[in-house]
Each structure stands twice: as C-alpha cells, then as structure tokens.
Design a protein around this motif. Sequence first.
Motif, PDB file in Angstrom:
ATOM      1  N   GLN A 120      82.916  20.779  37.382  1.00 50.55           N
ATOM      2  CA  GLN A 120      83.203  20.677  35.914  1.00 50.55           C
ATOM      3  C   GLN A 120      81.948  20.617  35.179  1.00 50.55           C
ATOM      4  OE1 GLN A 120      85.064  17.037  34.917  1.00 50.55           O
ATOM      5  NE2 GLN A 120      85.005  17.415  32.815  1.00 50.55           N
ATOM      6  N   TYR A 121      80.634  20.521  35.660  1.00 52.25           N
ATOM      7  CA  TYR A 121      79.522  20.388  35.200  1.00 52.25           C
ATOM      8  C   TYR A 121      78.285  21.183  35.670  1.00 52.25           C
ATOM      9  CZ  TYR A 121      81.947  16.176  32.974  1.00 52.25           C
ATOM     10  OH  TYR A 121      82.930  15.351  32.473  1.00 52.25           O
ATOM     11  N   GLY A 122      78.388  21.617  36.867  1.00 48.85           N
ATOM     12  CA  GLY A 122      77.520  22.523  37.490  1.00 48.85           C
ATOM     13  C   GLY A 122      76.526  21.586  37.844  1.00 48.85           C
ATOM     14  N   LEU A 123      75.326  22.077  38.284  1.00 43.25           N
ATOM     15  CA  LEU A 123      74.133  21.598  38.623  1.00 43.25           C
ATOM     16  C   LEU A 123      72.855  21.362  37.812  1.00 43.25           C
ATOM     17  CD1 LEU A 123      73.988  23.605  42.353  1.00 43.25           C
ATOM     18  CD2 LEU A 123      74.465  21.107  42.053  1.00 43.25           C
ATOM     19  N   LEU A 124      72.271  20.302  37.826  1.00 37.00           N
ATOM     20  CA  LEU A 124      71.064  19.815  37.316  1.00 37.00           C
ATOM     21  C   LEU A 124      70.016  19.690  38.151  1.00 37.00           C
ATOM     22  CD1 LEU A 124      69.607  19.049  34.389  1.00 37.00           C
ATOM     23  CD2 LEU A 124      70.505  16.589  34.994  1.00 37.00           C
ATOM     24  N   ILE A 125      68.875  20.380  37.584  1.00 37.43           N
ATOM     25  CA  ILE A 125      67.711  20.140  38.628  1.00 37.43           C
ATOM     26  C   ILE A 125      66.505  19.864  37.563  1.00 37.43           C
ATOM     27  CG2 ILE A 125      65.983  21.928  40.144  1.00 37.43           C
ATOM     28  CD1 ILE A 125      69.007  21.513  40.970  1.00 37.43           C
ATOM     29  N   GLU A 126      65.895  18.877  38.134  1.00 36.94           N
ATOM     30  CA  GLU A 126      64.748  18.399  37.339  1.00 36.94           C
ATOM     31  C   GLU A 126      63.712  18.685  38.094  1.00 36.94           C
ATOM     32  OE1 GLU A 126      64.123  14.428  35.710  1.00 36.94           O
ATOM     33  OE2 GLU A 126      66.270  14.029  36.175  1.00 36.94           O
ATOM     34  N   SER A 127      62.663  19.462  37.763  1.00 38.24           N
ATOM     35  CA  SER A 127      61.702  20.169  38.503  1.00 38.24           C
ATOM     36  C   SER A 127      60.119  19.961  38.037  1.00 38.24           C
ATOM     37  CB  SER A 127      61.933  21.435  39.220  1.00 38.24           C
ATOM     38  OG  SER A 127      60.784  22.044  39.799  1.00 38.24           O
ATOM     39  N   LYS A 128      59.187  19.821  38.607  1.00 35.30           N
ATOM     40  CA  LYS A 128      57.818  19.995  38.172  1.00 35.30           C
ATOM     41  C   LYS A 128      57.493  21.517  37.626  1.00 35.30           C
ATOM     42  CE  LYS A 128      54.431  20.528  41.009  1.00 35.30           C
ATOM     43  NZ  LYS A 128      53.217  20.432  41.867  1.00 35.30           N
ATOM     44  N   ASP A 150      62.663  22.238  34.076  1.00 33.60           N
ATOM     45  CA  ASP A 150      64.117  21.881  34.388  1.00 33.60           C
ATOM     46  C   ASP A 150      65.115  22.710  34.126  1.00 33.60           C
ATOM     47  OD1 ASP A 150      62.813  19.378  34.857  1.00 33.60           O
ATOM     48  OD2 ASP A 150      63.396  18.408  33.059  1.00 33.60           O
ATOM     49  N   PHE A 151      66.499  22.944  34.886  1.00 33.32           N
ATOM     50  CA  PHE A 151      67.224  23.715  34.573  1.00 33.32           C
ATOM     51  C   PHE A 151      68.720  23.466  34.858  1.00 33.32           C
ATOM     52  CE2 PHE A 151      66.005  25.228  38.460  1.00 33.32           C
ATOM     53  CZ  PHE A 151      67.165  25.455  39.236  1.00 33.32           C
ATOM     54  N   THR A 152      69.574  23.824  34.095  1.00 35.67           N
ATOM     55  CA  THR A 152      70.954  23.494  34.354  1.00 35.67           C
ATOM     56  C   THR A 152      71.637  24.693  34.900  1.00 35.67           C
ATOM     57  OG1 THR A 152      71.147  21.487  33.024  1.00 35.67           O
ATOM     58  CG2 THR A 152      73.260  22.438  33.841  1.00 35.67           C
ATOM     59  N   LEU A 153      72.386  24.814  35.852  1.00 38.78           N
ATOM     60  CA  LEU A 153      73.463  25.732  36.163  1.00 38.78           C
ATOM     61  C   LEU A 153      74.689  25.430  35.693  1.00 38.78           C
ATOM     62  CD1 LEU A 153      72.422  27.011  39.819  1.00 38.78           C
ATOM     63  CD2 LEU A 153      71.791  28.090  37.624  1.00 38.78           C
ATOM     64  N   SER A 154      75.298  25.835  34.442  1.00 35.34           N
ATOM     65  CA  SER A 154      76.529  25.072  34.009  1.00 35.34           C
ATOM     66  C   SER A 154      77.707  25.676  34.915  1.00 35.34           C
ATOM     67  CB  SER A 154      76.793  25.517  32.522  1.00 35.34           C
ATOM     68  OG  SER A 154      76.561  27.005  32.327  1.00 35.34           O
ATOM     69  N   GLN A 155      77.751  26.917  35.518  1.00 34.22           N
ATOM     70  CA  GLN A 155      78.853  27.290  36.388  1.00 34.22           C
ATOM     71  C   GLN A 155      78.162  27.655  37.728  1.00 34.22           C
ATOM     72  OE1 GLN A 155      80.506  30.668  33.967  1.00 34.22           O
ATOM     73  NE2 GLN A 155      82.065  29.122  33.228  1.00 34.22           N
ATOM     74  N   VAL A 156      78.972  27.178  38.897  1.00 33.08           N
ATOM     75  CA  VAL A 156      78.706  27.570  40.040  1.00 33.08           C
ATOM     76  C   VAL A 156      79.701  27.917  41.000  1.00 33.08           C
ATOM     77  CG1 VAL A 156      76.360  25.882  40.253  1.00 33.08           C
ATOM     78  CG2 VAL A 156      78.697  24.984  40.901  1.00 33.08           C
ATOM     79  N   ASN A 157      79.643  28.614  41.753  1.00 34.46           N
ATOM     80  CA  ASN A 157      80.748  28.744  42.856  1.00 34.46           C
ATOM     81  C   ASN A 157      80.639  27.599  43.741  1.00 34.46           C
ATOM     82  OD1 ASN A 157      81.361  31.450  41.894  1.00 34.46           O
ATOM     83  ND2 ASN A 157      79.268  32.139  43.090  1.00 34.46           N
ATOM     84  N   ALA A 158      81.769  26.571  43.546  1.00 33.25           N
ATOM     85  CA  ALA A 158      81.786  25.451  44.301  1.00 33.25           C
ATOM     86  C   ALA A 158      83.090  25.362  45.053  1.00 33.25           C
ATOM     87  CB  ALA A 158      81.732  24.223  43.171  1.00 33.25           C
ATOM     88  N   TYR A 166      82.096  17.620  44.586  1.00 31.63           N
ATOM     89  CA  TYR A 166      82.851  18.706  44.336  1.00 31.63           C
ATOM     90  C   TYR A 166      83.383  18.550  43.044  1.00 31.63           C
ATOM     91  CZ  TYR A 166      86.487  22.060  43.895  1.00 31.63           C
ATOM     92  OH  TYR A 166      87.657  23.112  43.799  1.00 31.63           O
ATOM     93  N   GLU A 167      84.007  17.384  42.577  1.00 30.02           N
ATOM     94  CA  GLU A 167      84.784  17.576  41.217  1.00 30.02           C
ATOM     95  C   GLU A 167      83.715  17.574  40.076  1.00 30.02           C
ATOM     96  OE1 GLU A 167      87.963  17.795  40.561  1.00 30.02           O
ATOM     97  OE2 GLU A 167      88.723  17.524  42.637  1.00 30.02           O
ATOM     98  N   HIS A 168      82.459  17.035  40.361  1.00 32.76           N
ATOM     99  CA  HIS A 168      81.724  16.916  39.186  1.00 32.76           C
ATOM    100  C   HIS A 168      81.020  18.122  39.051  1.00 32.76           C
ATOM    101  CE1 HIS A 168      78.316  14.995  36.735  1.00 32.76           C
ATOM    102  NE2 HIS A 168      77.752  15.786  37.273  1.00 32.76           N
ATOM    103  N   VAL A 169      80.612  18.795  40.267  1.00 33.41           N
ATOM    104  CA  VAL A 169      79.836  20.204  40.167  1.00 33.41           C
ATOM    105  C   VAL A 169      80.828  21.046  39.734  1.00 33.41           C
ATOM    106  CG1 VAL A 169      78.420  21.828  41.469  1.00 33.41           C
ATOM    107  CG2 VAL A 169      78.051  19.348  41.907  1.00 33.41           C
ATOM    108  N   GLN A 175      75.084  12.576  41.096  1.00 32.64           N
ATOM    109  CA  GLN A 175      76.168  13.749  41.424  1.00 32.64           C
ATOM    110  C   GLN A 175      75.708  14.895  40.798  1.00 32.64           C
ATOM    111  OE1 GLN A 175      80.158  12.579  40.336  1.00 32.64           O
ATOM    112  NE2 GLN A 175      80.514  11.948  42.552  1.00 32.64           N
ATOM    113  N   GLY A 176      75.495  16.098  41.631  1.00 34.40           N
ATOM    114  CA  GLY A 176      75.190  17.370  41.018  1.00 34.40           C
ATOM    115  C   GLY A 176      73.712  17.092  40.460  1.00 34.40           C
ATOM    116  N   HIS A 177      72.712  16.312  40.681  1.00 34.79           N
ATOM    117  CA  HIS A 177      71.594  15.848  40.006  1.00 34.79           C
ATOM    118  C   HIS A 177      70.539  15.750  41.041  1.00 34.79           C
ATOM    119  CE1 HIS A 177      69.180  13.228  36.766  1.00 34.79           C
ATOM    120  NE2 HIS A 177      68.673  14.475  37.419  1.00 34.79           N
ATOM    121  N   ILE A 178      69.606  16.861  41.153  1.00 31.43           N
ATOM    122  CA  ILE A 178      68.526  17.014  42.164  1.00 31.43           C
ATOM    123  C   ILE A 178      67.080  16.817  41.539  1.00 31.43           C
ATOM    124  CG2 ILE A 178      67.227  18.250  43.826  1.00 31.43           C
ATOM    125  CD1 ILE A 178      70.637  19.418  44.046  1.00 31.43           C
ATOM    126  N   ARG A 179      66.197  15.721  41.949  1.00 28.37           N
ATOM    127  CA  ARG A 179      65.068  15.698  41.136  1.00 28.37           C
ATOM    128  C   ARG A 179      63.684  16.170  42.340  1.00 28.37           C
ATOM    129  NH1 ARG A 179      64.415  10.437  39.335  1.00 28.37           N
ATOM    130  NH2 ARG A 179      65.774  11.246  37.290  1.00 28.37           N
TER     131      ARG A 179
END
Length: 314
Positions: A42-50, A53-61, A37-40, A136-140
């Motif tokens: 502050q920093y959002g979600l990072l998605i590494e994908s085939k 890649d993209f980052t959501l810097s702000q999410v409703n957490a 919770y705290e990490h997301v 944390q907040g990092h999905i591959r």
Amino acid sequence: MCDRKYAILGTGALGGFYGAKLQKAGLDVHFLLRSDYEHVSQYGLLIESKEGDFTLSQVNAYQYVEKMPQCDVVVVALKTTQNYLLPELLPPIVKDGGVVLVLQNGLGIEEEIAQIVGNVSIISGLCFLCSNKVGQGHIRHLDYGLITLGEYVPGYHSVGITDRMQQIADDFSSAGIAIELAEDLLLARWKKLVWNIPYNGLSVILNATTDELMADVYTCRLVEQLMFEVAAGANSYGRNIPDSFIQKMLDYTLKMKPYRTSMKIDYDACRPLEVEAIFGNPLRKARAAGINLLQISCIYDQLKFLDTKNQRQY
C-alpha cells in the motif's frame, strides 16, 4: 539500462536497502515480504539514508514466492537462520543459467546453496553496511554500504573476476552502491569475519554497542585478539590477512557512528542468532585444518548458551 530482473528474498535492513537502491536506479526489482507485505503493497518502501532519503511509492511486492516471476538474479538477503526455507524459495524463481547472489554473513553458505539449485552461478556479496529496519517498510541507513563480490566454485578455488561478477557490479554501481571485486571468495569471507566475529559476538555477550567496545581498553584489546585469531583461521586455509587489514577494521569502527550490531538486534528481539554460520562454521573449518581457535570457541559456547536461554524465554 540492463534488462536483468532481480528478486530480493529478505526485504529487511540489508535486502530492502540494496533492493530499493536498485529500483530507484531503474532496475526491475521484485521483493518477497512476509509481515510487511500489506504495508509495503500500500505505501511502498521508505529509506532514510546518510546519502539522501527517498521513498519508493510503488514496488513489486509479493507475499508468496509462487507469484513471483523467474528472475535473472535472485538476491538472498535472509538471515542464515532462515536458510531452511531456501529449498522452497529458490528453485521456482531463479532462471536456468541465472545467478544466486548471496548477501549473507558467515562461512560455507555457498556449499549449501549449491545443493539446492543447479545450473546457476553462485556469487556472494560481503556487505560492510550499517543499516537497521526501524518499522514496516522503513529502513534507516546509518553508515557505509560497500559490497565485496566474489564468485563461488566448488572447493573455493580462486576464479578471478568473471563476466557475471562484472555485470552485477555494474548494476549495483549504477545504483550508487560501492563495489569491490574479489578474485578469491574464501579470502573475502574470512576477511568479513574479522569484523563480524568480535563485534557481533561481544555486542551480545557484553550488551554493548560498537563505540562502547572500542572505548574500553580491555574490550578493545579483546576485539583485536579475536581479529588476529580469525586471521589464523584464514591462514589455515592458505589465505593471508595482513595486519594492516586488521588495523583498517579497527580504524573503520572507531570512525563509525555508534552501532548496535545485527546480532544484538536479533538477540534483543528474541530472534534466533546466526551463531552457526558466523562462529560454528569457521571453528569447524579451522579444526578440520588442524587449528583450534580458542577465544572464538569461548565466544561460540557463550553465544550458544545465551541463544538457547533466550529462545526458551520467548
């Protein structure tokens, strides 16, 4: 763009990936998190994908479900070992007349949810996805991503393609997520087990990745035998899984990037395994229909031993 509001319960390898894709496409998405919770926040979600890649810097957490808004679609992406939390999580956030979208493996899940919330529609999504949470907040995202949607009614009667299914399918499609619509949810669940039972089970018991299981003549043969036994279980409920589908699953896995299954990841992390949902429930359903699935029963007994031993060590 639709005005449906989505909640994600379980922002991990699966829920985090699909939820992030939905938000990236412009949908209103709200994420329940625990340790991240705290990490997301502050920093959002990072998605590494085939697929890019993209980052959501702000999410409703949110850390607590009580702080979340009521939503039209509540996505259950928890492990089934956490379903004991659903009586606490679901009632406050699903709108009256809304949809609970179950993105979980196994059999019989919908029956449990129907006892928790009323006056909602229950739709299940069977996900053919290779994805891992790596931080944390990092999905591959490694491979695939298809979701097969089917709607639940008591008794698992086939209801065809409903308007609710189509609406959700349109939302996911707009986010670049491949969707298939199933007229018969029970058949779709048994078909998902064709992959989940052999690969999840053997990956733990034999300490092997999918490519290792497919490269060895003996384990490859065992995988195929288990798949045909799943088909026998489906047949006991009048659902036919053709041999061509089994061959399709074998071919998919041969082409798949080397993959450590979700059950193996849980085992290595000393987390409880989804043995009952993926193995126990199908075995009990088949026995109730007069069929004994002997090889799956053997896998089940071994997994129960390993899971219990693993939890004691932890």
